[in-house]
Design a protein around this motif. Structure first.
Motif, PDB file in Angstrom:
ATOM      1  N   LYS A 103      28.834  72.778  19.048  1.00  0.00           N
ATOM      2  CA  LYS A 103      28.583  72.487  17.632  1.00  0.00           C
ATOM      3  C   LYS A 103      29.703  73.037  16.754  1.00  0.00           C
ATOM      4  O   LYS A 103      30.170  72.377  15.821  1.00  0.00           O
ATOM      5  N   ALA A 104      30.163  74.262  17.060  1.00  0.00           N
ATOM      6  CA  ALA A 104      31.234  74.875  16.279  1.00  0.00           C
ATOM      7  C   ALA A 104      32.543  74.094  16.432  1.00  0.00           C
ATOM      8  O   ALA A 104      33.279  73.895  15.458  1.00  0.00           O
ATOM      9  N   ILE A 105      32.810  73.639  17.648  1.00  0.00           N
ATOM     10  CA  ILE A 105      34.029  72.864  17.886  1.00  0.00           C
ATOM     11  C   ILE A 105      33.959  71.534  17.154  1.00  0.00           C
ATOM     12  O   ILE A 105      34.942  71.082  16.550  1.00  0.00           O
ATOM     13  N   SER A 106      32.798  70.896  17.166  1.00  0.00           N
ATOM     14  CA  SER A 106      32.637  69.635  16.464  1.00  0.00           C
ATOM     15  C   SER A 106      32.882  69.805  14.967  1.00  0.00           C
ATOM     16  O   SER A 106      33.554  68.976  14.332  1.00  0.00           O
ATOM     17  N   HIS A 107      32.355  70.884  14.413  1.00  0.00           N
ATOM     18  CA  HIS A 107      32.532  71.152  12.976  1.00  0.00           C
ATOM     19  C   HIS A 107      34.010  71.365  12.652  1.00  0.00           C
ATOM     20  O   HIS A 107      34.536  70.803  11.679  1.00  0.00           O
ATOM     21  N   ALA A 108      34.695  72.149  13.500  1.00  0.00           N
ATOM     22  CA  ALA A 108      36.118  72.411  13.270  1.00  0.00           C
ATOM     23  C   ALA A 108      36.941  71.145  13.445  1.00  0.00           C
ATOM     24  O   ALA A 108      37.904  70.904  12.698  1.00  0.00           O
ATOM     25  N   GLY A 113      39.900  66.033  10.966  1.00  0.00           N
ATOM     26  CA  GLY A 113      39.981  64.582  11.118  1.00  0.00           C
ATOM     27  C   GLY A 113      39.980  64.125  12.560  1.00  0.00           C
ATOM     28  O   GLY A 113      40.435  63.024  12.880  1.00  0.00           O
ATOM     29  N   ILE A 114      39.460  64.960  13.446  1.00  0.00           N
ATOM     30  CA  ILE A 114      39.389  64.642  14.873  1.00  0.00           C
ATOM     31  C   ILE A 114      37.935  64.454  15.269  1.00  0.00           C
ATOM     32  O   ILE A 114      37.058  65.198  14.832  1.00  0.00           O
ATOM     33  N   ARG A 115      37.663  63.426  16.056  1.00  0.00           N
ATOM     34  CA  ARG A 115      36.308  63.103  16.485  1.00  0.00           C
ATOM     35  C   ARG A 115      35.996  63.852  17.779  1.00  0.00           C
ATOM     36  O   ARG A 115      36.753  63.767  18.736  1.00  0.00           O
ATOM     37  N   ALA A 116      34.882  64.572  17.819  1.00  0.00           N
ATOM     38  CA  ALA A 116      34.561  65.409  18.976  1.00  0.00           C
ATOM     39  C   ALA A 116      33.223  65.030  19.592  1.00  0.00           C
ATOM     40  O   ALA A 116      32.242  64.784  18.885  1.00  0.00           O
ATOM     41  N   LEU A 117      33.206  65.002  20.912  1.00  0.00           N
ATOM     42  CA  LEU A 117      31.987  64.772  21.685  1.00  0.00           C
ATOM     43  C   LEU A 117      31.853  65.868  22.733  1.00  0.00           C
ATOM     44  O   LEU A 117      32.846  66.273  23.347  1.00  0.00           O
ATOM     45  N   ASP A 118      30.638  66.368  22.940  1.00  0.00           N
ATOM     46  CA  ASP A 118      30.383  67.197  24.114  1.00  0.00           C
ATOM     47  C   ASP A 118      29.810  66.272  25.176  1.00  0.00           C
ATOM     48  O   ASP A 118      28.811  65.590  24.953  1.00  0.00           O
ATOM     49  N   VAL A 137      26.025  62.841  26.695  1.00  0.00           N
ATOM     50  CA  VAL A 137      26.977  62.932  25.590  1.00  0.00           C
ATOM     51  C   VAL A 137      26.287  63.266  24.269  1.00  0.00           C
ATOM     52  O   VAL A 137      25.334  62.587  23.855  1.00  0.00           O
ATOM     53  N   GLY A 138      26.791  64.301  23.610  1.00  0.00           N
ATOM     54  CA  GLY A 138      26.328  64.651  22.283  1.00  0.00           C
ATOM     55  C   GLY A 138      27.410  64.379  21.251  1.00  0.00           C
ATOM     56  O   GLY A 138      28.598  64.550  21.525  1.00  0.00           O
ATOM     57  N   GLY A 139      26.999  63.941  20.061  1.00  0.00           N
ATOM     58  CA  GLY A 139      27.960  63.656  19.003  1.00  0.00           C
ATOM     59  C   GLY A 139      27.586  62.406  18.237  1.00  0.00           C
ATOM     60  O   GLY A 139      26.494  61.850  18.412  1.00  0.00           O
ATOM     61  N   ASP A 140      28.487  61.940  17.401  1.00  0.00           N
ATOM     62  CA  ASP A 140      28.256  60.748  16.599  1.00  0.00           C
ATOM     63  C   ASP A 140      28.178  59.502  17.476  1.00  0.00           C
ATOM     64  O   ASP A 140      28.967  59.330  18.407  1.00  0.00           O
ATOM     65  N   ARG A 141      27.237  58.606  17.171  1.00  0.00           N
ATOM     66  CA  ARG A 141      27.039  57.411  17.991  1.00  0.00           C
ATOM     67  C   ARG A 141      28.284  56.512  18.000  1.00  0.00           C
ATOM     68  O   ARG A 141      28.647  55.960  19.049  1.00  0.00           O
ATOM     69  N   GLU A 142      28.953  56.380  16.880  1.00  0.00           N
ATOM     70  CA  GLU A 142      30.151  55.543  16.833  1.00  0.00           C
ATOM     71  C   GLU A 142      31.262  56.128  17.702  1.00  0.00           C
ATOM     72  O   GLU A 142      32.005  55.387  18.362  1.00  0.00           O
ATOM     73  N   GLY A 162      22.137  62.532  21.759  1.00  0.00           N
ATOM     74  CA  GLY A 162      21.841  63.107  20.459  1.00  0.00           C
ATOM     75  C   GLY A 162      23.083  63.630  19.766  1.00  0.00           C
ATOM     76  O   GLY A 162      24.201  63.317  20.158  1.00  0.00           O
ATOM     77  N   PRO A 163      22.905  64.455  18.733  1.00  0.00           N
ATOM     78  CA  PRO A 163      24.034  64.974  17.957  1.00  0.00           C
ATOM     79  C   PRO A 163      24.819  66.023  18.730  1.00  0.00           C
ATOM     80  O   PRO A 163      24.484  66.361  19.879  1.00  0.00           O
ATOM     81  N   SER A 164      25.845  66.555  18.108  1.00  0.00           N
ATOM     82  CA  SER A 164      26.688  67.560  18.751  1.00  0.00           C
ATOM     83  C   SER A 164      25.845  68.706  19.312  1.00  0.00           C
ATOM     84  O   SER A 164      24.938  69.206  18.658  1.00  0.00           O
ATOM     85  N   GLY A 165      26.149  69.086  20.539  1.00  0.00           N
ATOM     86  CA  GLY A 165      25.402  70.135  21.227  1.00  0.00           C
ATOM     87  C   GLY A 165      24.301  69.610  22.110  1.00  0.00           C
ATOM     88  O   GLY A 165      23.867  70.300  23.046  1.00  0.00           O
ATOM     89  N   ALA A 166      23.840  68.379  21.867  1.00  0.00           N
ATOM     90  CA  ALA A 166      22.741  67.823  22.666  1.00  0.00           C
ATOM     91  C   ALA A 166      23.166  67.588  24.111  1.00  0.00           C
ATOM     92  O   ALA A 166      22.367  67.762  25.035  1.00  0.00           O
TER      93      ALA A 166
END
Length: 301
Positions: A103-108, A113-118, A137-142, A162-166
């Motif tokens: 979650k912290a990496i996704s926020h950073a 301007g970088i898209r992050a997925l776990d 995979v967690g993160g934005d669906r797009e 789900g969202p980041s961290g899921a």
């Protein structure tokens, strides 16, 4: 063809990078142990001298690293991914780390301007080699949809959870279940052997019934051969179960059996077997059962 930077060429990372090359992608790798990349260079990959060099022209960056501090250093450090990747780059972290770290990496990443997925994976070394991994995979669906063409070279079951961290939370559940399966498989083998049952025949019939599982299919052959060459080390499963315990505590969830298996894994590691495959839980059950001279002594470091 996508320009991909792949960081981390361990037991899982090297075959994953190889499958990306096989799929026709342009792959640049970075590892702190350059000899691990020789076979990939022979297949057409480039080896970068730093993370910064690897990611500066990449469209997709994939990290496959041992633990949360490693991912934080590679992604968030001054010489890391976020400092040198272009805006719009897709960062896919396939490591198994704490959900909070993802979650912290996704926020950073979003701030840069970088898209992050776990996107942690399950399937072990064999699944990495076959390209049949299960990827949660967690993160934005797009961003997930954008990552699919790349992930399809790595896995056969790829699910947005789900969202980041899921993704990391689902992976923690996976590691909880795998540890439980392995421990019970080890106990079953010792139980069967104590009753002089033919173990190969027993495994064959158990695999065809409700007791059948991927753990049984993948791990029992080497357990019967007493081959504990690591496909997934006790050290790493110990780390993963620590994530499970911490996450369960944070959520107020009771996992009594999982906590017990975590203690058994920790005990085996404390006895010097951390470098063995997690199927070496068999050796501990044998020792606890007094079943002859345990081979565990031979593996203590």
């Amino acid at each position: 063809m996508t320009q991909i930077a792949f960081i981390g060429l361990g037991v899982m990372g090297a075959p994953m990078a190889s499958n990306l090359i096989n799929a026709g992608h342009d792959v640049t790798c970075f590892t702190r142990t350059p000899e691990k990349g020789r076979a990939l260079v022979e297949k057409g990959a480039r080896m970068a001298g730093s993370v910064a060099e690897a990611v500066q022209t990449a469209e997709v960056v994939i990290t496959m690293l041992p633990d949360s501090p490693d991912v934080q250093a590679v992604v968030l450090g001054e010489a890391g991914v976020l400092a040198h990747a272009a805006r719009g780059t897709l960062l896919i972290d396939a490591s198994t780390i704490k959900p909070e770290t993802s979650k912290a990496i996704s926020h950073a990443a979003t701030a840069q301007g970088i898209r992050a997925l776990d996107a942690p994976v399950s399937g072990g070394e064999a699944g990495a080699i076959e390209g049949s991994l299960s990827i949660m995979v967690g993160g934005d669906r797009e961003d997930f949809d954008a990552a699919l063409p790349t992930l399809r070279a790595l896995g056969s079951t790829i699910v947005h959870v789900g969202p980041s961290g899921a993704g990391q939370t689902v992976k923690a559940a996976n590691q909880l279940m795998v540890a439980g399966h392995l421990q019970l498989l080890a106990e079953a083998l010792v139980f069967l052997d104590a009753h002089s049952v033919d173990l190969e025949s027993a495994i064959n019939v158990l695999g065809g019934g409700l007791a059948g599982s991927t753990v049984l299919q993948r791990k029992s052959p080497n357990m019967l051969k007493r081959n504990f060459t690591p496909g997934f080390r006790i050290d790493l499963h110990h780390k993963d179960l620590g994530i499970v315990i911490d996450s369960a505590r944070a959520a107020g969830v009771s996992i009594p059996l999982g906590a017990h298996v975590a203690e058994l894994v920790a005990s085996l590691r404390a006895q010097g077997a951390g470098g063995l495959d997690h199927s070496a839980l068999l050796l501990q059950v044998e020792e606890l059962s007094g079943r002859g001279r345990s081979e565990l002594d031979e593996h203590r470091s």
